[in-house]
Design an enzyme around this catalytic site. Sequence first.
Site, PDB file in Angstrom:
ATOM      1  CB  VAL A 174       5.156  -2.972  -1.421  1.00 39.89           C
ATOM      2  CG1 VAL A 174       3.685  -3.157  -1.049  1.00 39.89           C
ATOM      3  CG2 VAL A 174       5.295  -1.890  -2.489  1.00 39.89           C
ATOM      4  CB  CYS A 175       7.379  -6.921   1.657  1.00 34.63           C
ATOM      5  SG  CYS A 175       7.290  -7.643   0.002  1.00 34.63           S
TER       6      CYS A 175
END
Length: 187
Positions: A46-47
């Site tokens: 997700v980062c």
Amino acid sequence: MSLINTEILPFKAQAFHNGKFVEVTEADLKGKWSVVVFYPADFTFVCPTELGDLADNYDTFKSMGVEVYSVSTDTHFTHKAWHDTSDTIKKIRYPMIADPTGAITRNFDVMIEEEGLALRGTFVINPEGQIKLCEIHDNGIGRDAKELLRKVQAAQYVASHPGEVCPAKWTPGDETLAPSLDLVGKI
């Protein structure tokens, strides 16, 4: 206790920024609006979507007088390695702060102690060094840079227009409210 309206605590850290290792302190966040975005770790899932979204909107933040800082508990060497190997992270032109001791992450109260990683914390800091917005997400929930831009615009508007507040979904040019006894029960 809420961090809203508290002053950021002193820190000194290494960051990867524009191909170099640089030192960043709390003093660098003062004198302008700053956005500090904590994320769990480099080389994750997700980062990079969030950091890439910030990179895509970075020019808009800069045009508003805002500097963006990302922070994870990785080292500045890891930030460089990620930048060198990921097309998404290569787009980043804002400082990527390293916090391997977790001191900054603890200062902003987003440390997951048993993992040594940060929660997804977003902080908007005014030029005086006070936290004006604080959002903390579970690590499975990604953030949206355009929504953050709107919130920074609202924070800047309220700071420059004492006595006015921005209602839900406010965007620049929309009407604001001037809280008063006359408005009670009429909205």
